[in-house]
Write a protein that holds these residues in place. Structure first.
Motif, PDB file in Angstrom:
ATOM      1  N   VAL A  30      -9.871  -2.122   1.087  1.00 57.05           N
ATOM      2  CA  VAL A  30     -10.514  -0.908   0.164  1.00 57.05           C
ATOM      3  C   VAL A  30      -9.208   0.390   0.467  1.00 57.05           C
ATOM      4  CG1 VAL A  30     -11.852   0.813   1.391  1.00 57.05           C
ATOM      5  CG2 VAL A  30     -13.018  -0.975   1.605  1.00 57.05           C
ATOM      6  N   LEU A  31      -8.182   0.192   0.613  1.00 55.67           N
ATOM      7  CA  LEU A  31      -7.403   1.364   0.305  1.00 55.67           C
ATOM      8  C   LEU A  31      -6.646   0.750  -1.175  1.00 55.67           C
ATOM      9  CD1 LEU A  31      -5.989   2.837   3.518  1.00 55.67           C
ATOM     10  CD2 LEU A  31      -7.242   3.945   1.312  1.00 55.67           C
ATOM     11  N   TYR A  86      -7.416  10.200   0.432  1.00 54.77           N
ATOM     12  CA  TYR A  86      -7.767   7.870   0.641  1.00 54.77           C
ATOM     13  C   TYR A  86      -8.031   8.201   2.153  1.00 54.77           C
ATOM     14  CZ  TYR A  86      -6.208   7.239  -4.058  1.00 54.77           C
ATOM     15  OH  TYR A  86      -6.596   7.508  -5.171  1.00 54.77           O
ATOM     16  N   VAL A  87      -7.489   7.792   2.853  1.00 59.70           N
ATOM     17  CA  VAL A  87      -8.159   7.706   4.411  1.00 59.70           C
ATOM     18  C   VAL A  87      -9.307   7.335   4.411  1.00 59.70           C
ATOM     19  CG1 VAL A  87      -7.879   8.465   7.295  1.00 59.70           C
ATOM     20  CG2 VAL A  87      -5.222   7.729   5.416  1.00 59.70           C
ATOM     21  N   LEU A  88      -9.598   8.856   4.424  1.00 59.96           N
ATOM     22  CA  LEU A  88     -11.322   9.516   4.613  1.00 59.96           C
ATOM     23  C   LEU A  88     -12.476   8.411   3.839  1.00 59.96           C
ATOM     24  CD1 LEU A  88     -10.787  13.547   4.842  1.00 59.96           C
ATOM     25  CD2 LEU A  88     -10.399  11.848   6.879  1.00 59.96           C
ATOM     26  N   ARG A  89     -11.835   8.565   2.204  1.00 60.53           N
ATOM     27  CA  ARG A  89     -12.595   7.024   1.758  1.00 60.53           C
ATOM     28  C   ARG A  89     -12.578   5.925   2.058  1.00 60.53           C
ATOM     29  NH1 ARG A  89     -10.484   9.586  -4.089  1.00 60.53           N
ATOM     30  NH2 ARG A  89     -11.825   7.649  -4.918  1.00 60.53           N
ATOM     31  N   GLY A  90     -11.789   5.661   2.529  1.00 61.08           N
ATOM     32  CA  GLY A  90     -11.303   3.845   2.984  1.00 61.08           C
ATOM     33  C   GLY A  90     -11.919   4.222   4.266  1.00 61.08           C
ATOM     34  N   LEU A  91     -11.599   5.198   5.531  1.00 60.86           N
ATOM     35  CA  LEU A  91     -12.342   4.543   6.722  1.00 60.86           C
ATOM     36  C   LEU A  91     -14.344   4.868   6.502  1.00 60.86           C
ATOM     37  CD1 LEU A  91     -11.009   6.629   9.246  1.00 60.86           C
ATOM     38  CD2 LEU A  91     -10.922   3.600   8.541  1.00 60.86           C
ATOM     39  N   ILE A 106      -0.874   2.093   7.320  1.00 49.70           N
ATOM     40  CA  ILE A 106      -1.478   3.062   6.697  1.00 49.70           C
ATOM     41  C   ILE A 106      -2.404   3.197   8.066  1.00 49.70           C
ATOM     42  CG2 ILE A 106      -3.642   2.098   6.980  1.00 49.70           C
ATOM     43  CD1 ILE A 106      -3.461  -0.683   5.302  1.00 49.70           C
ATOM     44  N   GLY A 107      -1.577   3.077   9.396  1.00 56.54           N
ATOM     45  CA  GLY A 107      -2.160   3.116  10.897  1.00 56.54           C
ATOM     46  C   GLY A 107      -1.835   4.734  10.649  1.00 56.54           C
ATOM     47  N   VAL A 111       1.015  -1.494   0.230  1.00 59.49           N
ATOM     48  CA  VAL A 111      -0.088  -0.294  -0.372  1.00 59.49           C
ATOM     49  C   VAL A 111       0.638   0.956   0.420  1.00 59.49           C
ATOM     50  CG1 VAL A 111      -1.134   1.324   1.202  1.00 59.49           C
ATOM     51  CG2 VAL A 111      -2.149  -0.763   1.089  1.00 59.49           C
ATOM     52  N   GLU A 112       2.136   1.159   0.681  1.00 58.01           N
ATOM     53  CA  GLU A 112       2.682   2.340   0.867  1.00 58.01           C
ATOM     54  C   GLU A 112       3.155   2.576  -0.617  1.00 58.01           C
ATOM     55  OE1 GLU A 112       5.570   1.280   2.904  1.00 58.01           O
ATOM     56  OE2 GLU A 112       5.905   3.574   3.940  1.00 58.01           O
TER      57      GLU A 112
END
Lengths: 186, 260
Positions: free
Chosen positions: A173-174, A119-124, B46-47, A107-108
């Motif tokens: 999801v991400l 992406y974090v917002l959409r993924g969560l 991710i964290g 992912v990184e």
């Protein structure tokens, strides 16, 4: 000092954490504000019953209860999927190992150049609330498992397994989101 | 340790929530298993991303509004009447000493009974009673999920629906454009008569606007009352009394009043 002003002194510093949790459960800022308002009034009324040392998990548990009641009211009003239904249908019911192969790009790597926060917002947002809340409480609020268990009213073992499944699902999801938006990154 | 078992523990391992033996076993497994090591890497990054995204910022002025709301809630608590109907006697200590020491309980009881009779005889017409009825009608409708009998956002359906059911014809406006969508109407029973109720929404909140004929000045400013955490706004318009009740804040209720 009166009980009400003692409550304010202890509870107001956690307003941003309370708002953040309410926002992540309701996913709407106006609703989150209403939830926080109601939760603080409830907390004030129940403050005499608070015996713990740390008010934060106690307060967040009230925010969470109010938020879930809102979610179920909203569901009644708009037929939004409930927590139980969304848990049952979640992709995390597949084995954790299904999505993993060691030669996949991490992912990184995929995220290089991507707008992380978006992406974090959409993924969560795509996770069921039961997973979303433990990730928010752990990663953003930095709570220990014991404290998360106090907030969610579940055993520590449940916190542990929801975090494991939640992280696995968020990763999946991400990846999907990123690969969809940036096919060239793969 | 088997891969499958390790996978379930990676998350707790990252969080430092594993005890000695288990922690060592997972650590040893990661040393030898590339895919588990890659997962730990992913979960960690991710964290960090989630933590980096941070809290959703609270709206400007939230703390102030919460404090106001708490102060209001606190005042409402304090305003609750003390359960002390014989407080009047406290002002006559000598009387109390001489008489009440013997006849106190009987006297107190008869006083309570006199007061209760007086209250029943006069309360039917007081506005406190009316307020309680409006509150009960609103809460009952919320509890029973029967907020509307004619469910429509079309004002041209609601207005004729009232005709023949009540002996007056309230103006009905859909205010969806102003953030108060009309949900519908229903009949209710307040103050010993049939009244009309228009039901509006504000976000997830339900607003009942009870309407009945009553002479009153349209010029007088609307009255705001708070009952059990509900805001109630009353006013007169064209010989009709309007009672709007909801758990939205007073400002929004006034906004609705100005639109009706």
């Amino acid at each position: 000092m009166s009980s009400a002003s003692r409550f304010e002194r202890l509870a107001l510093p956690h307003l941003e954490a309370a708002f953040n949790l309410a926002f992540w459960l309701a996913r709407s800022k106006p609703d989150a504000e209403d939830i926080v308002q109601e939760a603080y009034v409830r907390a004030l009324r129940g403050f005499d019953g608070f015996r713990g040392e740390d008010i934060k998990p106690w307060l967040l548990a009230i925010v969470r209860n109010v938020a879930y009641r809102w979610l179920s009211n909203r569901k009644r009003a708009h037929n939004i999927i409930s927590l139980d239904e969304s848990l049952a249908g979640s992709t995390a019911s597949e084995s954790l190992a299904d999505h993993i192969a060691s030669d996949e790009p991490s992912v990184e790597q995929l995220l290089v150049g991507a707008v992380e926060r978006d992406y974090v917002l959409r993924g969560l947002a795509e996770l069921p609330p039961a997973f979303r809340e433990v990730i928010v409480l752990r990663e953003i609020e930095g709570l220990a498992y014991r404290e998360i268990a106090d907030v969610t009213g579940t055993p520590i073992g449940t916190v542990m397994s929801r975090l494991a499944r939640g992280r696995s699902e968020l990763r999946t999801v991400l990846k999907k989101l990123i690969e969809k938006d940036e096919p060239n990154a793969v | 340790m088997q891969c499958e078992r390790a996978r379930n523990l990676l998350s707790a391992y990252i969080d430092g929530e594993l005890e000695g033996d288990e922690r060592r076993a997972v650590a040893a497994h990661i040393e030898t298993c590339r895919s588990c090591a890659a997962l730990v890497n992913d979960y960690r990054s991710i964290g960090a991303m989630v933590a980096g995204a941070g809290r959703e910022p609270a709206p400007h002025g939230l703390a102030l509004r919460v404090r106001e709301n708490l102060a209001r809630a606190n005042r409402d608590e304090l305003r609750k009447p003390e359960p002390k109907p014989i407080g009047w006697f406290d002002r006559w200590p000598s009387f109390r000493r001489s008489v009440l020491s013997h006849a106190g309980p009987a006297l107190a009881a008869s006083l309570v009974s006199v007061m209760a009779t007086w209250w029943v005889l006069t309360a039917g017409t007081t506005s406190a009673e009316l307020q309680r009825e409006v509150l009960s009608a609103h809460v009952r409708a919320l509890l029973q999920d029967n907020a509307v009998q004619v469910a429509t956002s079309d004002q041209h359906t609601v207005k004729p629906w009232f005709a023949g059911r009540v002996d007056f014809s309230p103006d009905v406006k859909d205010l969806a454009g102003e953030g108060f969508p009309l949900v519908g109407g229903r009949l209710d029973y307040i103050g010993g008569r049939r009244v009309g109720a228009l039901v509006y929404k504000r976000r997830l909140h339900t607003i009942d606007v009870f309407i009945w004929p009553e002479k009153g000045s349209s010029e007088a400013p609307p009255q705001l009352i708070t009952l059990n955490g509900y805001n109630v706004l009353t006013w007169h318009q064209k010989d009709l009394a309007y009672w709007a009740i909801s758990d939205i804040n007073a400002g929004e209720l006034r906004e609705l009043q100005s639109l009706l």
